[in-house]
Motif scaffolding. Sequence first.
Motif, short mmCIF file in Angstrom:
data_model
loop_
_atom_site.label_atom_id
_atom_site.label_comp_id
_atom_site.label_asym_id
_atom_site.label_seq_id
_atom_site.Cartn_x
_atom_site.Cartn_y
_atom_site.Cartn_z
N LEU A 178 -53.60 13.51 -54.50
CA LEU A 178 -52.34 13.26 -53.71
C LEU A 178 -52.54 13.51 -52.49
O LEU A 178 -51.33 13.32 -51.75
CB LEU A 178 -51.21 13.82 -54.63
N ARG A 179 -53.50 14.07 -51.96
CA ARG A 179 -53.73 14.63 -50.57
C ARG A 179 -52.90 15.72 -50.28
O ARG A 179 -52.19 15.61 -49.05
CB ARG A 179 -53.72 13.50 -49.60
N TYR A 180 -52.28 16.51 -50.96
CA TYR A 180 -51.59 17.70 -50.80
C TYR A 180 -52.36 18.89 -50.30
O TYR A 180 -53.58 19.01 -50.39
CB TYR A 180 -50.52 18.05 -52.02
N GLY A 181 -51.46 19.82 -49.77
CA GLY A 181 -51.98 21.09 -49.30
C GLY A 181 -52.37 22.02 -50.31
O GLY A 181 -51.80 21.52 -51.40
N ASP A 182 -52.30 23.33 -50.23
CA ASP A 182 -52.14 24.29 -51.09
C ASP A 182 -51.09 24.12 -51.94
O ASP A 182 -49.97 24.16 -51.36
CB ASP A 182 -52.79 25.55 -50.57
N ILE A 183 -51.19 24.40 -52.98
CA ILE A 183 -49.79 24.58 -53.99
C ILE A 183 -49.78 25.97 -54.47
O ILE A 183 -50.73 26.49 -55.20
CB ILE A 183 -49.99 23.26 -55.15
N ALA A 184 -48.44 26.47 -54.37
CA ALA A 184 -48.43 27.66 -54.94
C ALA A 184 -47.76 27.59 -56.30
O ALA A 184 -47.09 26.69 -56.56
CB ALA A 184 -47.35 28.54 -54.13
N ILE A 185 -48.02 28.29 -57.26
CA ILE A 185 -47.34 28.36 -58.70
C ILE A 185 -46.54 29.47 -58.60
O ILE A 185 -46.99 30.41 -58.78
CB ILE A 185 -48.44 28.40 -59.53
N ALA A 186 -45.14 29.19 -59.29
CA ALA A 186 -44.27 30.19 -59.23
C ALA A 186 -44.52 30.95 -60.67
O ALA A 186 -44.89 30.50 -61.65
CB ALA A 186 -42.88 29.89 -59.53
N PRO A 187 -44.41 32.25 -60.61
CA PRO A 187 -44.70 33.36 -61.83
C PRO A 187 -44.20 32.46 -63.00
O PRO A 187 -44.56 32.52 -64.26
CB PRO A 187 -44.19 34.54 -61.31
#
Length: 344
Positions: free
Chosen positions: A211-220
Motif C-alpha cells: 500500500l506504500r505506507y510508512g511505518d505502522i505502529a500497533i496499539a498494545p
Amino acid sequence: MSAALPPTPAAPTLAGAPLFTDPRSVALLARIRQIAPSEASVLVMGETGTGKEVVARRLHAESRRSAGAFVAVNCGAFAPTLVEAELFGHEKGAFTGAFSAKAGWFEAANGGTLFLDEIGELPPSIQVKLLRVLQEREVTRLGARQPVAIDVRVIAATNVRLEDAVAAGQFREDLYYRLRVAALELPALRERPGDILPLARHFVDEYRRRLRYGDIAIAPAVEDALLSHPWPGNVRELENVIHHALLVCRENVLRVDDLRLPGAAAPKAEPAGADAVTDGLEAALQKLFEGNRSQLFEYIENTVMRAAFEFCDGNQVQAARLLGISRNVIRARLIRMGAISALK
C-alpha cells in the motif's frame, strides 16, 4: 498455473523463524527438514487456512527438486468431466472443444513437485487413474494411446479426515496409503498462539509495502485482541483481518477499532433498521422481477455470493460461513463467474 504456468501467489516462508516460533511450529519445521530430501509422497493435513501450501512449498524448496517447477492445483475446483484432462492432459479432438493437444498438470510439473490440494474431492474414477500414475510413473493423455514418462513428486493436502472417507467408501484405501507415505499434520492457529503476533507483524509489513505506507505502529490493545480471537479461518483469516485493518487505519496507527474480527460482539440492529433493510431488499427484487431478466435466480445467487466474498475480503471460508453454505459451493460459483482462478 499446456506447460507454461502463471506464477502462484507468494506465501509466508517457513524458512527462518520469526514467523513460526510456537513450539508446535518449531517441531513441524524439524519434521519438514526430515521429510523434504526424500522422494516420498507426502499427505499434508489441517484445517482450511492453516498454510498447507506453505508447507508444500517448503518441502519442495528443501528437496533436490527445488530448481524444478512447483505446480499447485486445487482438485475441488474442476468439473468432474474435466478433471482427467486437467491432470493428465489431452490430445487434439479427444472431446468437444479440444482444438489442440494440451499437457496436463503432471507433465507441467515434470522434474519438480505437484501439489494436489483438496485431494479428497477427486471422483472415484480419477482416484483409480491417479493411483496408476503414482505406481507406474507415467501418464496417458486423454485420447492418446502411448503413455508419457514423468518424474514428479506428489504432495497432497486435505482439510477432511481421509480415514473417514475411506471407511465410508468415498476414497480408495490403496490410494490413501500411496499418498500417505509421509504425513504432516498442521495445528490450527488457535493451537499455536506463539505464531499469531509474528504472523500479524509479517502481514502488517507485507501490506504496508504493497500500500506504500510508512511505518505502522500497533496499539498494545491490538495484540490482546489478536491473541484472544479463536481464528476459525486460521492464518488466511489473520492475513485478511490485517489487510482490512491497514486499509481503514488512521495516522499510521493500527487500533482495535480497525480490526474487523468475525464473531466479535457488535451492536444489535434496531428492529426498525432490520425492517428497513428487508423493505429495501424486497423493493430491489421487485425491480428485478419487472425487468424480466433471463436466468434471474442464477443472477441473484451470483450477486449474493460475490457480495459476501468481497465483504469477507476474499476469504472463501468466511463468506461460505456467512451464507450458511459449503466452501466448495461458493468456490465453484466464483470460478464459474471468473471472480477467482481455479489454480492456487
